[in-house]
Write an enzyme that holds these catalytic residues in place. Structure first.
Site, PDB file in Angstrom:
ATOM      1  N   LYS A 262       0.843  -1.203   0.000  1.00 16.54           N
ATOM      2  CA  LYS A 262       0.000   0.000   0.000  1.00 16.54           C
ATOM      3  C   LYS A 262       0.876   1.250   0.000  1.00 16.54           C
ATOM      4  O   LYS A 262       1.816   1.345   0.795  1.00 16.54           O
ATOM      5  CB  LYS A 262      -0.875   0.021   1.265  1.00 16.54           C
TER       6      LYS A 262
ATOM      7  N   LYS B 299     -13.467  -7.947  -6.910  1.00 19.31           N
ATOM      8  CA  LYS B 299     -13.745  -8.564  -5.618  1.00 19.31           C
ATOM      9  C   LYS B 299     -15.121  -9.205  -5.718  1.00 19.31           C
ATOM     10  O   LYS B 299     -16.140  -8.538  -5.524  1.00 19.31           O
ATOM     11  CB  LYS B 299     -13.729  -7.491  -4.526  1.00 19.31           C
TER      12      LYS B 299
END
Ligand SMILES: [Mg+2]
Length: 319
Positions: free
Chosen positions: A141, A246
């Site tokens: 990240k 997702k």
């Protein structure tokens, strides 16, 4: 088709270490497990694991929805779950599919799973044990600390990673056009970068399209394509880069499957930190729909205190 006996219950699973995201600290994964049973005694499990900051329903909305469903459910009622409850659409349809099939669990070789590195400087050493376990794709990240600190870490990471390793950077939409360009220039001169994920906020599609023409480093959309309607909209507006999908929050799996097969998109299927139930159903879809040359985003089991059980009856009893 006979009615289904419908049961549901909530679960809460603490992360081993709270997950630092740009939406804040995430300490406990909460969701709803579903169990269908038919008259022949067949059982199917499903999972509703909302991600409200991705634009899904909240856990409370999902709970209220389950509460108003009859405990003896007509299967056709599943197809009528509204669009604003995509996690419920996934959970109930996949439980119904599971009830009607006795498919064996899907497993992929460990190098097909991308491993999420800890945020910040900890990534510089954390990749080693994951590498030893067999992971070859890592995700890190960015956009959490200041630009120059993070770029210095990236340089160090790129120098220490073995040449076989691939790195995905995920900004979670936190960059500006200027900082995104700086990251992309840096990525273009490194050989280990697989792609930069969601540099700009979800609605900045024109700018991200522009980047995809301007830079060599591929760009992946994630927050921009949380639901099937958004996937379709981005595709229609010309997106041909990577789609992070997702499935657990995308809506009905049957509709997702149709979308992926119709357009043959460059898809990377990814988890939402659910239990083995959502994971297994996501992996089943990934096995046929995710780009086989890219790792899937399901390398997250090491983020929880309790080990995940592949035994769904035990999960249902114990979570
Ligand atoms: Mg992402």
């Amino acid at each position: 088709m006979t009615k289904l006996q419908f049961e549901f219950r909530t679960y809460a699973r603490p992360f081993a270490k709270p997950l630092q995201t740009r939406y804040g600290l995430w300490e406990v994964r909460e969701g709803i497990l579903i169990r269908f049973r038919d008259r022949e005694g067949r059982v199917g499990y499903g999972e509703i694991a909302p991600l409200p900051w991705f634009g899904t329903e909240t856990l409370a909305q999902a709970w209220n929805f389950c509460n108003q469903l009859p405990l003896e459910l007509e299967p056709f009622a599943i197809a009528e779950i509204p669009l604003n409850l995509p996690a419920c659409q996934f959970g109930l349809e996949s439980a119904f599919t599971a009830l009607r099939s006795d498919a064996q669990p899907v497993t992929l070789p460990i190098q097909r799973y991308a491993a999420l590195l800890p945020t910040g400087e900890a990534a510089l050493t954390a990749w080693r044990s994951l590498w030893q376990q067999g992971h070859r794709t890592f995700k890190w990240k960015i956009g959490v600390k200041d630009l120059f600190t993070e770029m210095a870490w990236l340089d160090q990471l790129a120098q220490t990673l073995p040449s076989e390793a691939q790195l995905r950077l995920d900004a979670n939409g936190s960059l500006t056009v200027e900082t995104a360009q700086a990251w992309l220039q840096t990525c273009d001169r490194l050989s280990c970068i697989e792609y930069l994920e969601q540099p700009l906020p979800a609605d900045a599609l024109p700018e991200m399209l522009e980047f995809s023409y301007q830079f060599k480093t591929p760009i992946a959309l994630d927050e921009s394509v949380a639901t099937l309607a958004q996937l379709q909209a981005c595709y229609d507006q010309g997106w041909r880069g990577v789609f992070v999908i997702k499935p657990a929050i995308a809506g009905f799996p049957s509709a997702l499957q149709r979308f992926c097969q119709t357009y043959a998109v460059d898809a990377v299927f990814s988890s939402i930190f659910g239990t083995a139930i959502a994971r297994q159903q996501g992996l089943r879809l990934a096995a046929s729909l995710s780009n086989p040359n890219r790792a899937v985003g399901y390398g997250t089991a090491h983020w929880f205190k309790s080990p995940d059980s592949p035994n769904f009856d035990a999960l249902w009893q114990n979570l």
